[in-house]
Design a protein around this motif. Sequence first.
Motif, PDB file in Angstrom:
ATOM      1  N   THR A  28      26.425  23.323  28.758  1.00  0.00           N
ATOM      2  CA  THR A  28      26.591  23.874  27.408  1.00  0.00           C
ATOM      3  C   THR A  28      27.924  24.612  27.304  1.00  0.00           C
ATOM      4  O   THR A  28      28.642  24.466  26.309  1.00  0.00           O
ATOM      5  CB  THR A  28      25.421  24.812  27.062  1.00  0.00           C
ATOM      6  OG1 THR A  28      24.205  24.054  27.126  1.00  0.00           O
ATOM      7  CG2 THR A  28      25.571  25.417  25.686  1.00  0.00           C
ATOM      8  N   SER A  29      28.264  25.361  28.332  1.00  0.00           N
ATOM      9  CA  SER A  29      29.540  26.073  28.345  1.00  0.00           C
ATOM     10  C   SER A  29      30.703  25.085  28.294  1.00  0.00           C
ATOM     11  O   SER A  29      31.668  25.277  27.538  1.00  0.00           O
ATOM     12  CB  SER A  29      29.630  26.935  29.601  1.00  0.00           C
ATOM     13  OG  SER A  29      30.874  27.556  29.690  1.00  0.00           O
ATOM     14  N   TYR A  30      30.616  24.030  29.080  1.00  0.00           N
ATOM     15  CA  TYR A  30      31.657  23.001  29.085  1.00  0.00           C
ATOM     16  C   TYR A  30      31.796  22.358  27.710  1.00  0.00           C
ATOM     17  O   TYR A  30      32.899  22.206  27.196  1.00  0.00           O
ATOM     18  CB  TYR A  30      31.332  21.934  30.141  1.00  0.00           C
ATOM     19  CG  TYR A  30      32.043  20.623  29.920  1.00  0.00           C
ATOM     20  CD1 TYR A  30      33.401  20.500  30.190  1.00  0.00           C
ATOM     21  CD2 TYR A  30      31.366  19.515  29.428  1.00  0.00           C
ATOM     22  CE1 TYR A  30      34.066  19.295  29.982  1.00  0.00           C
ATOM     23  CE2 TYR A  30      32.022  18.312  29.218  1.00  0.00           C
ATOM     24  CZ  TYR A  30      33.364  18.203  29.490  1.00  0.00           C
ATOM     25  OH  TYR A  30      34.011  17.018  29.283  1.00  0.00           O
ATOM     26  N   LEU A  31      30.669  21.993  27.126  1.00  0.00           N
ATOM     27  CA  LEU A  31      30.685  21.257  25.867  1.00  0.00           C
ATOM     28  C   LEU A  31      31.200  22.099  24.708  1.00  0.00           C
ATOM     29  O   LEU A  31      31.835  21.580  23.795  1.00  0.00           O
ATOM     30  CB  LEU A  31      29.280  20.740  25.546  1.00  0.00           C
ATOM     31  CG  LEU A  31      29.193  19.602  24.547  1.00  0.00           C
ATOM     32  CD1 LEU A  31      30.012  18.407  25.016  1.00  0.00           C
ATOM     33  CD2 LEU A  31      27.744  19.203  24.341  1.00  0.00           C
ATOM     34  N   THR A  32      30.979  23.415  24.755  1.00  0.00           N
ATOM     35  CA  THR A  32      31.378  24.278  23.642  1.00  0.00           C
ATOM     36  C   THR A  32      32.754  24.909  23.832  1.00  0.00           C
ATOM     37  O   THR A  32      33.266  25.536  22.910  1.00  0.00           O
ATOM     38  CB  THR A  32      30.331  25.390  23.405  1.00  0.00           C
ATOM     39  OG1 THR A  32      30.183  26.150  24.603  1.00  0.00           O
ATOM     40  CG2 THR A  32      28.996  24.803  22.991  1.00  0.00           C
ATOM     41  N   SER A  33      33.337  24.747  25.021  1.00  0.00           N
ATOM     42  CA  SER A  33      34.652  25.342  25.251  1.00  0.00           C
ATOM     43  C   SER A  33      35.751  24.438  24.704  1.00  0.00           C
ATOM     44  O   SER A  33      35.609  23.226  24.645  1.00  0.00           O
ATOM     45  CB  SER A  33      34.870  25.593  26.750  1.00  0.00           C
ATOM     46  OG  SER A  33      34.925  24.371  27.451  1.00  0.00           O
ATOM     47  N   GLN A  34      36.824  25.062  24.278  1.00  0.00           N
ATOM     48  CA  GLN A  34      37.980  24.320  23.778  1.00  0.00           C
ATOM     49  C   GLN A  34      39.223  24.887  24.432  1.00  0.00           C
ATOM     50  O   GLN A  34      39.463  26.080  24.326  1.00  0.00           O
ATOM     51  CB  GLN A  34      38.078  24.417  22.254  1.00  0.00           C
ATOM     52  CG  GLN A  34      36.977  23.698  21.521  1.00  0.00           C
ATOM     53  CD  GLN A  34      36.958  22.197  21.800  1.00  0.00           C
ATOM     54  OE1 GLN A  34      37.989  21.573  22.057  1.00  0.00           O
ATOM     55  NE2 GLN A  34      35.782  21.601  21.762  1.00  0.00           N
TER      56      GLN A  34
END
Length: 149
Positions: A28-34
Motif C-alpha cells: 500500500t505504501s509503494y502504491l500510494t507513494s509518488q
Amino acid sequence: MSADSIRQIFRLQQERVKVYAKFDKGYTSYLTSQPRDFVTYRQLVNDVTQEFNKISRQIRAAETELTKSGQSDIALLVRNLQEEEKRKLELTARSHIAKQEAADAGESWEESDVIAQLTSELRRVVEKINECLDEIKYEAEDLLVNDDE
C-alpha cells in the motif's frame, strides 16, 4: 512431541499473519507513494518471500513429525493448510498486480471486476484457512490436553 509440533504450527501461522500484514502495508505504501520506489518494493517482496519460505519449511517439518508420530490425520490437515496458504499467496500476488494495473490506468479499485473477483477469492481462501486451523485444533485437542497434564 506431537503436541509441540502442533503448538509450533499455530505459532508459525501467527508469524505468517504478521508477514502478510507487513507485505500489505508495504505494498500500500509503494502504491500510494509518488514517485513509486520499485527498488524498495522489490526488496520487500524478496524479504517476505524468504520469511514465507522459512515458515513453510518449518511447518512442513512439523507435518513430518506428526506423520512419524502416528498423527497422519492431523498431518493431512496441516498439508491442506499449506495448500490453502499457497493459494492465498498466489491470489495476493495477482491482486497486487491487478491493483497496480488499475492504478496505472487511473481506474478505481472499486470499479475493477478483476480486483473484486480476486478479493472474493481471497476471502474464501482465508475462510478455508480458518476452517483448517479449527479442524487442526479439534483433532489435536486430546494431544494438547494430555500433554499439559
